[in-house]
Design a protein around this motif. Structure first.
Motif, PDB file in Angstrom:
ATOM      1  N   TYR A 131       0.858  -1.178   0.000  1.00  0.00           N
ATOM      2  CA  TYR A 131       0.000   0.000   0.000  1.00  0.00           C
ATOM      3  C   TYR A 131       0.900   1.235   0.000  1.00  0.00           C
ATOM      4  CZ  TYR A 131      -3.960  -2.940   1.350  1.00  0.00           C
ATOM      5  OH  TYR A 131      -4.949  -3.896   1.390  1.00  0.00           O
ATOM      6  N   ASP A 132       0.608   2.165  -0.885  1.00  0.00           N
ATOM      7  CA  ASP A 132       1.391   3.395  -0.984  1.00  0.00           C
ATOM      8  C   ASP A 132       0.432   4.499  -1.418  1.00  0.00           C
ATOM      9  OD1 ASP A 132       3.301   5.320  -1.227  1.00  0.00           O
ATOM     10  OD2 ASP A 132       4.485   4.315  -2.768  1.00  0.00           O
ATOM     11  N   PHE A 133      -0.132   5.237  -0.444  1.00  0.00           N
ATOM     12  CA  PHE A 133      -1.175   6.197  -0.782  1.00  0.00           C
ATOM     13  C   PHE A 133      -1.244   7.302   0.276  1.00  0.00           C
ATOM     14  CE2 PHE A 133      -3.071   3.025   1.925  1.00  0.00           C
ATOM     15  CZ  PHE A 133      -3.915   3.746   2.764  1.00  0.00           C
ATOM     16  N   ASP A 134      -2.005   8.353  -0.012  1.00  0.00           N
ATOM     17  CA  ASP A 134      -2.253   9.434   0.927  1.00  0.00           C
ATOM     18  C   ASP A 134      -3.599   9.223   1.603  1.00  0.00           C
ATOM     19  OD1 ASP A 134       0.111  10.811   0.455  1.00  0.00           O
ATOM     20  OD2 ASP A 134      -0.735  11.934  -1.222  1.00  0.00           O
ATOM     21  N   PHE A 135      -3.590   9.287   2.931  1.00  0.00           N
ATOM     22  CA  PHE A 135      -4.803   9.124   3.726  1.00  0.00           C
ATOM     23  C   PHE A 135      -5.251  10.506   4.206  1.00  0.00           C
ATOM     24  CE2 PHE A 135      -7.290   8.189   7.505  1.00  0.00           C
ATOM     25  CZ  PHE A 135      -8.054   7.110   7.100  1.00  0.00           C
ATOM     26  N   LYS A 136      -6.497  10.885   3.905  1.00  0.00           N
ATOM     27  CA  LYS A 136      -6.992  12.221   4.245  1.00  0.00           C
ATOM     28  C   LYS A 136      -8.075  12.140   5.321  1.00  0.00           C
ATOM     29  CE  LYS A 136      -6.077  13.991  -0.422  1.00  0.00           C
ATOM     30  NZ  LYS A 136      -6.655  14.659  -1.616  1.00  0.00           N
ATOM     31  N   PHE A 137      -7.998  13.042   6.283  1.00  0.00           N
ATOM     32  CA  PHE A 137      -9.005  13.096   7.329  1.00  0.00           C
ATOM     33  C   PHE A 137      -9.072  14.520   7.880  1.00  0.00           C
ATOM     34  CE2 PHE A 137      -4.954  11.573   8.760  1.00  0.00           C
ATOM     35  CZ  PHE A 137      -4.671  12.258   9.937  1.00  0.00           C
ATOM     36  N   LEU A 138     -10.170  14.846   8.548  1.00  0.00           N
ATOM     37  CA  LEU A 138     -10.375  16.195   9.054  1.00  0.00           C
ATOM     38  C   LEU A 138      -9.528  16.474  10.286  1.00  0.00           C
ATOM     39  CD1 LEU A 138     -14.252  16.520   8.676  1.00  0.00           C
ATOM     40  CD2 LEU A 138     -12.467  17.454   7.173  1.00  0.00           C
ATOM     41  N   LYS A 139      -9.089  17.704  10.392  1.00  0.00           N
ATOM     42  CA  LYS A 139      -8.217  18.098  11.501  1.00  0.00           C
ATOM     43  C   LYS A 139      -8.898  17.888  12.853  1.00  0.00           C
ATOM     44  CE  LYS A 139      -5.545  22.063  13.202  1.00  0.00           C
ATOM     45  NZ  LYS A 139      -5.178  23.482  12.972  1.00  0.00           N
ATOM     46  N   ASP A 140     -10.211  18.149  12.914  1.00  0.00           N
ATOM     47  CA  ASP A 140     -10.901  18.031  14.198  1.00  0.00           C
ATOM     48  C   ASP A 140     -11.196  16.585  14.596  1.00  0.00           C
ATOM     49  OD1 ASP A 140     -12.904  17.385  12.474  1.00  0.00           O
ATOM     50  OD2 ASP A 140     -14.189  19.109  12.908  1.00  0.00           O
ATOM     51  N   SER A 141     -10.725  15.610  13.775  1.00  0.00           N
ATOM     52  CA  SER A 141     -10.965  14.196  14.099  1.00  0.00           C
ATOM     53  C   SER A 141      -9.797  13.549  14.842  1.00  0.00           C
ATOM     54  CB  SER A 141     -11.247  13.407  12.809  1.00  0.00           C
ATOM     55  OG  SER A 141     -10.076  13.332  12.004  1.00  0.00           O
ATOM     56  N   ILE A 142      -8.713  14.298  15.082  1.00  0.00           N
ATOM     57  CA  ILE A 142      -7.528  13.666  15.672  1.00  0.00           C
ATOM     58  C   ILE A 142      -7.649  13.522  17.188  1.00  0.00           C
ATOM     59  CG2 ILE A 142      -6.056  14.515  13.829  1.00  0.00           C
ATOM     60  CD1 ILE A 142      -4.953  16.612  15.745  1.00  0.00           C
ATOM     61  N   GLY A 143      -8.645  14.129  17.791  1.00  0.00           N
ATOM     62  CA  GLY A 143      -8.860  13.973  19.223  1.00  0.00           C
ATOM     63  C   GLY A 143      -7.943  14.860  20.051  1.00  0.00           C
ATOM     64  N   THR A 144      -8.108  14.771  21.361  1.00  0.00           N
ATOM     65  CA  THR A 144      -7.358  15.636  22.272  1.00  0.00           C
ATOM     66  C   THR A 144      -5.965  15.109  22.579  1.00  0.00           C
ATOM     67  OG1 THR A 144      -8.359  14.507  24.172  1.00  0.00           O
ATOM     68  CG2 THR A 144      -9.476  16.490  23.342  1.00  0.00           C
ATOM     69  N   ASN A 145      -5.677  13.858  22.220  1.00  0.00           N
ATOM     70  CA  ASN A 145      -4.357  13.284  22.521  1.00  0.00           C
ATOM     71  C   ASN A 145      -3.303  13.708  21.511  1.00  0.00           C
ATOM     72  OD1 ASN A 145      -5.489  11.973  24.672  1.00  0.00           O
ATOM     73  ND2 ASN A 145      -5.615   9.981  23.646  1.00  0.00           N
TER      74      ASN A 145
ATOM     75  N   GLY B  81      -5.731  23.340   4.731  1.00  0.00           N
ATOM     76  CA  GLY B  81      -6.954  23.890   5.306  1.00  0.00           C
ATOM     77  C   GLY B  81      -7.359  23.108   6.533  1.00  0.00           C
ATOM     78  N   ASP B  82      -8.564  22.543   6.532  1.00  0.00           N
ATOM     79  CA  ASP B  82      -9.047  21.730   7.649  1.00  0.00           C
ATOM     80  C   ASP B  82      -8.762  20.245   7.446  1.00  0.00           C
ATOM     81  OD1 ASP B  82     -10.040  23.933   8.976  1.00  0.00           O
ATOM     82  OD2 ASP B  82     -11.989  23.820   7.953  1.00  0.00           O
ATOM     83  N   THR B  83      -8.027  19.911   6.391  1.00  0.00           N
ATOM     84  CA  THR B  83      -7.752  18.512   6.060  1.00  0.00           C
ATOM     85  C   THR B  83      -6.291  18.154   6.338  1.00  0.00           C
ATOM     86  OG1 THR B  83      -9.439  18.514   4.323  1.00  0.00           O
ATOM     87  CG2 THR B  83      -7.786  16.770   4.233  1.00  0.00           C
ATOM     88  N   ILE B  84      -6.089  16.999   6.962  1.00  0.00           N
ATOM     89  CA  ILE B  84      -4.750  16.463   7.201  1.00  0.00           C
ATOM     90  C   ILE B  84      -4.488  15.365   6.183  1.00  0.00           C
ATOM     91  CG2 ILE B  84      -3.256  15.254   8.834  1.00  0.00           C
ATOM     92  CD1 ILE B  84      -4.984  16.416  11.066  1.00  0.00           C
ATOM     93  N   VAL B  85      -3.317  15.399   5.579  1.00  0.00           N
ATOM     94  CA  VAL B  85      -2.921  14.375   4.616  1.00  0.00           C
ATOM     95  C   VAL B  85      -1.711  13.636   5.177  1.00  0.00           C
ATOM     96  CG1 VAL B  85      -2.175  13.880   2.270  1.00  0.00           C
ATOM     97  CG2 VAL B  85      -3.734  15.794   2.697  1.00  0.00           C
ATOM     98  N   GLN B  86      -1.857  12.332   5.343  1.00  0.00           N
ATOM     99  CA  GLN B  86      -0.761  11.507   5.857  1.00  0.00           C
ATOM    100  C   GLN B  86      -0.424  10.431   4.840  1.00  0.00           C
ATOM    101  OE1 GLN B  86      -1.599   9.239   9.380  1.00  0.00           O
ATOM    102  NE2 GLN B  86       0.535   9.143   9.973  1.00  0.00           N
ATOM    103  N   HIS B  87       0.855  10.334   4.504  1.00  0.00           N
ATOM    104  CA  HIS B  87       1.273   9.313   3.543  1.00  0.00           C
ATOM    105  C   HIS B  87       1.420   7.972   4.254  1.00  0.00           C
ATOM    106  CE1 HIS B  87       2.806   7.812  -0.223  1.00  0.00           C
ATOM    107  NE2 HIS B  87       3.783   7.212   0.439  1.00  0.00           N
TER     108      HIS B  87
END
Length: 211
Positions: free
Chosen positions: A65-79, A102-108
């Protein structure tokens, strides 16, 4: 860390097979063991659904698997918190490189998973152009996957969801229903596995230029 949850979600398909029957002996029991995959099967194959690449060499199968995973910044929780291009875990001090758009986090995400390598614990057999990957599952039983190549399209099939009642007509099932004692004379079972096993998303063979 958040990455653990991302990887768990991303690779859920590999571990979500539910009840996985195991087999008493490598199948097909009437066919001899092979020492390598044929040259026409070797190469890289792309699954366009999840962008994974299946790589087949002369003696192994690997899924990458070699891809970019996108999720919203406010979904990372308080930790977790983000500073510049890095995401930190406040309690473990772990950190991961990310991009903030913007409000999106991109993690490879990069993950290479060995699926099969020919050995005494990974037995390869062939039946009518289909390749049976028998993997020793810790004890004395085997987990089976069928690998098939037709017109440049590679598919993986397992026996996870074949109807138990159907298998009872072709094999002797142990009382715990987790393993099957296969009668080597009952060759129709081979066809059942090929036709009725779970079909994974198809992989298209890549050429040297990546297409």
């Amino acid at each position: 860390m958040l990455k653990k949850h991302i990887l768990a979600y991303s690779f859920f398909v590999l571990t979500s097979c539910g009840h996985i029957p195991s087999i008493e002996n490598p199948l097909p029991t009437t066919e001899k063991e092979l020492k390598s995959f044929p040259s026409n099967m070797q190469g890289d194959y792309l699954n366009s659904d999840d962008n994974s690449i299946l790589t087949i060499t002369n003696n192994s199968v690997t899924k990458t698997y070699d891809f970019d995973f996108k999720f919203l910044k406010d979904s990372i929780g308080t930790n977790n918190y983000i500073k510049d291009d890095t995401m930190f875990d406040k309690y473990s001090n772990e950190k991961e490189k990310v991009k903030l758009l913007g409000d999106t986090i991109v993690q490879h995400v990069y993950k290479s998973i060995p699926l099969f390598e020919i050995s005494q614990y990974n037995v390869l057999k062939e039946y009518k152009g289909h390749y049976f990957l028998n993997n020793r599952s810790g004890g004395f039983d085997w987990i089976l996957t069928v690998l098939s190549l037709e017109k440049g399209v590679m598919t993986l099939k397992g026996i996870y969801d074949i109807d138990i009642n159907h298998l009872e007509t072709l094999a002797t099932i142990r009382p715990d229903t987790t393993s099957f004692e296969i009668d080597s004379i009952r060759k129709p079972l081979n066809g059942v596995l090929i036709q009725n096993g779970i079909g994974r998303s198809p992989y298209l063979k890549l050429t040297k230029n990546g297409r």
